[in-house]
Design an enzyme around this catalytic site. Sequence first.
Site, PDB file in Angstrom:
ATOM      1  N   GLY A   4      29.866  36.937  34.731  1.00  0.00           N
ATOM      2  CA  GLY A   4      30.302  36.980  36.129  1.00  0.00           C
ATOM      3  C   GLY A   4      29.226  36.453  37.061  1.00  0.00           C
ATOM      4  O   GLY A   4      29.164  36.819  38.231  1.00  0.00           O
ATOM      5  N   SER A   6      28.983  33.556  38.292  1.00  0.00           N
ATOM      6  CA  SER A   6      29.441  32.423  39.111  1.00  0.00           C
ATOM      7  C   SER A   6      29.650  32.815  40.567  1.00  0.00           C
ATOM      8  O   SER A   6      29.622  31.954  41.454  1.00  0.00           O
ATOM      9  CB  SER A   6      30.748  31.847  38.539  1.00  0.00           C
ATOM     10  OG  SER A   6      31.757  32.843  38.491  1.00  0.00           O
ATOM     11  N   TYR A 134      41.296  50.358  37.382  1.00  0.00           N
ATOM     12  CA  TYR A 134      39.896  49.993  37.644  1.00  0.00           C
ATOM     13  C   TYR A 134      38.970  51.200  37.455  1.00  0.00           C
ATOM     14  O   TYR A 134      37.915  51.095  36.815  1.00  0.00           O
ATOM     15  CB  TYR A 134      39.807  49.450  39.065  1.00  0.00           C
ATOM     16  CG  TYR A 134      38.492  48.866  39.480  1.00  0.00           C
ATOM     17  CD1 TYR A 134      38.043  47.651  38.967  1.00  0.00           C
ATOM     18  CD2 TYR A 134      37.690  49.516  40.427  1.00  0.00           C
ATOM     19  CE1 TYR A 134      36.836  47.109  39.388  1.00  0.00           C
ATOM     20  CE2 TYR A 134      36.494  48.969  40.852  1.00  0.00           C
ATOM     21  CZ  TYR A 134      36.070  47.775  40.325  1.00  0.00           C
ATOM     22  OH  TYR A 134      34.873  47.239  40.734  1.00  0.00           O
ATOM     23  N   LYS A 138      35.982  51.527  34.673  1.00  0.00           N
ATOM     24  CA  LYS A 138      34.590  51.751  35.081  1.00  0.00           C
ATOM     25  C   LYS A 138      34.064  53.080  34.532  1.00  0.00           C
ATOM     26  O   LYS A 138      32.883  53.196  34.215  1.00  0.00           O
ATOM     27  CB  LYS A 138      34.467  51.690  36.605  1.00  0.00           C
ATOM     28  CG  LYS A 138      34.732  50.297  37.188  1.00  0.00           C
ATOM     29  CD  LYS A 138      33.755  49.260  36.647  1.00  0.00           C
ATOM     30  CE  LYS A 138      33.831  47.932  37.398  1.00  0.00           C
ATOM     31  NZ  LYS A 138      32.940  46.916  36.814  1.00  0.00           N
TER      32      LYS A 138
HETATM   33  P1  NAP Z   1      33.716  38.766  42.402  1.00  0.00           P
HETATM   34  O1  NAP Z   1      33.003  38.186  43.555  1.00  0.00           O
HETATM   35  O2  NAP Z   1      35.201  38.752  42.364  1.00  0.00           O
HETATM   36  O3  NAP Z   1      33.113  38.138  41.069  1.00  0.00           O
HETATM   37  C1  NAP Z   1      33.633  38.494  39.839  1.00  0.00           C
HETATM   38  C2  NAP Z   1      32.901  37.715  38.790  1.00  0.00           C
HETATM   39  O4  NAP Z   1      33.432  38.075  37.500  1.00  0.00           O
HETATM   40  C3  NAP Z   1      33.067  36.225  38.948  1.00  0.00           C
HETATM   41  O5  NAP Z   1      31.867  35.573  38.621  1.00  0.00           O
HETATM   42  C4  NAP Z   1      34.137  35.898  37.926  1.00  0.00           C
HETATM   43  O6  NAP Z   1      33.970  34.565  37.497  1.00  0.00           O
HETATM   44  C5  NAP Z   1      33.795  36.886  36.819  1.00  0.00           C
HETATM   45  N1  NAP Z   1      34.926  37.164  35.945  1.00  0.00           N
HETATM   46  C6  NAP Z   1      36.100  37.764  36.248  1.00  0.00           C
HETATM   47  N2  NAP Z   1      36.894  37.818  35.178  1.00  0.00           N
HETATM   48  C7  NAP Z   1      36.200  37.243  34.163  1.00  0.00           C
HETATM   49  C8  NAP Z   1      36.481  36.988  32.808  1.00  0.00           C
HETATM   50  N3  NAP Z   1      37.660  37.355  32.254  1.00  0.00           N
HETATM   51  N4  NAP Z   1      35.554  36.375  32.046  1.00  0.00           N
HETATM   52  C9  NAP Z   1      34.373  36.003  32.588  1.00  0.00           C
HETATM   53  N5  NAP Z   1      34.040  36.214  33.861  1.00  0.00           N
HETATM   54  C10 NAP Z   1      34.954  36.828  34.647  1.00  0.00           C
HETATM   55  O7  NAP Z   1      33.373  40.323  42.251  1.00  0.00           O
HETATM   56  P2  NAP Z   1      32.032  41.132  42.535  1.00  0.00           P
HETATM   57  O8  NAP Z   1      32.288  41.982  43.709  1.00  0.00           O
HETATM   58  O9  NAP Z   1      30.848  40.254  42.502  1.00  0.00           O
HETATM   59  O10 NAP Z   1      32.046  42.077  41.267  1.00  0.00           O
HETATM   60  C11 NAP Z   1      31.031  42.016  40.293  1.00  0.00           C
HETATM   61  C12 NAP Z   1      31.012  43.338  39.547  1.00  0.00           C
HETATM   62  O11 NAP Z   1      30.724  44.379  40.468  1.00  0.00           O
HETATM   63  C13 NAP Z   1      32.365  43.679  38.928  1.00  0.00           C
HETATM   64  O12 NAP Z   1      32.167  44.290  37.692  1.00  0.00           O
HETATM   65  C14 NAP Z   1      32.950  44.665  39.913  1.00  0.00           C
HETATM   66  O13 NAP Z   1      33.876  45.509  39.312  1.00  0.00           O
HETATM   67  C15 NAP Z   1      31.700  45.377  40.374  1.00  0.00           C
HETATM   68  N6  NAP Z   1      31.819  46.062  41.646  1.00  0.00           N
HETATM   69  C16 NAP Z   1      32.102  45.392  42.777  1.00  0.00           C
HETATM   70  C17 NAP Z   1      32.208  46.108  43.969  1.00  0.00           C
HETATM   71  C18 NAP Z   1      32.514  45.445  45.279  1.00  0.00           C
HETATM   72  O14 NAP Z   1      32.736  46.177  46.274  1.00  0.00           O
HETATM   73  N7  NAP Z   1      32.526  44.137  45.375  1.00  0.00           N
HETATM   74  C19 NAP Z   1      32.030  47.505  43.982  1.00  0.00           C
HETATM   75  C20 NAP Z   1      31.731  48.138  42.794  1.00  0.00           C
HETATM   76  C21 NAP Z   1      31.618  47.424  41.636  1.00  0.00           C
HETATM   77  P3  NAP Z   1      35.181  33.590  37.107  1.00  0.00           P
HETATM   78  O15 NAP Z   1      36.299  33.860  38.068  1.00  0.00           O
HETATM   79  O16 NAP Z   1      34.558  32.267  37.195  1.00  0.00           O
HETATM   80  O17 NAP Z   1      35.531  33.980  35.711  1.00  0.00           O
END
Ligand code: NAP
Length: 239
Positions: A4, A6, A134, A138
Amino acid sequence: MVTGGSRGIGRAVVDRALAGGDRVVVLARSAAGSDRPAGRVLALAVDVADPASVAAAFEQLDGPVDVLVNSAGVHRGGLVEQVGDAAWNEVLATNLTGAFTVVRAARPLLVAGSAVVNIGAVVGLRGFAGDVAYGSAKAGLSGLTQTLAIELARDGIRVNLVVPGFVETDMTDGIPAAARERIVAGIPLGRPGRAAEIADVVWSVAGSSYMTGSTVAVDGGLLASFGAPARRVRDRAGG
Ligand code: NAP
């Protein structure tokens, strides 16, 4: 190595590593053709939810891997009666099974001193209506982290869970304004987190030589509060 990497939090971790002079492997579905500095980033198009895709990527990789960050994740909301099999399976396959599959594939490349950091979520530690899939995924990551920490400790490999609160990324971009306002009102620090603020903690945890099996929240105080009272305290103080 950052799954992830990217976008969002994963990308901020990659930036943090590059700023420190490290070389990084990015694993994400859209990772190929990344615009990162040549030579220090290997970007591989990998779907972590597909074990064959993960296995194919690891055929191209060798170690050691000093730090593995499992940040790949998707969010699909809905109450229990609204979540279909497809959404449930996608969320579990990406957030939980994906992390397991990647750690298993990376295991031969992890050496004494290596660190794994999984990215959890507050809703994996506290119930939140509408996050049945979700939150379950988690919560599973929490069990995965602790089990791996015990299994890998004998080889000097540490495994920890960093738990972000509400962070400005693509994942939270589509949340309707009213819902967003309610969420932010419940954050004691009164604002969403930034991806770089999470990355700083991920980096610090990865480098903490006596920390393993730990859960580290970086959530503006969300886990410490009941939500609504946080707003009341700010209102009473006139802030
Ligand atoms: P994001 O901006 O939507 O990024 C998600 C990342 O995961 C992207 O790089 C995406 O890349 C990759 N991804 C998704 N499905 C994938 C797959 N099947 N295989 C490989 N890569 C995959 O989300 P984010 O907020 O940065 O989230 C990152 C982590 O933090 C996640 O685990 C999320 O659950 C956690 N988190 C986020 C928040 C929040 O408020 N944002 C809060 C708590 C936890 P591609 O689309 O290129 O595959």
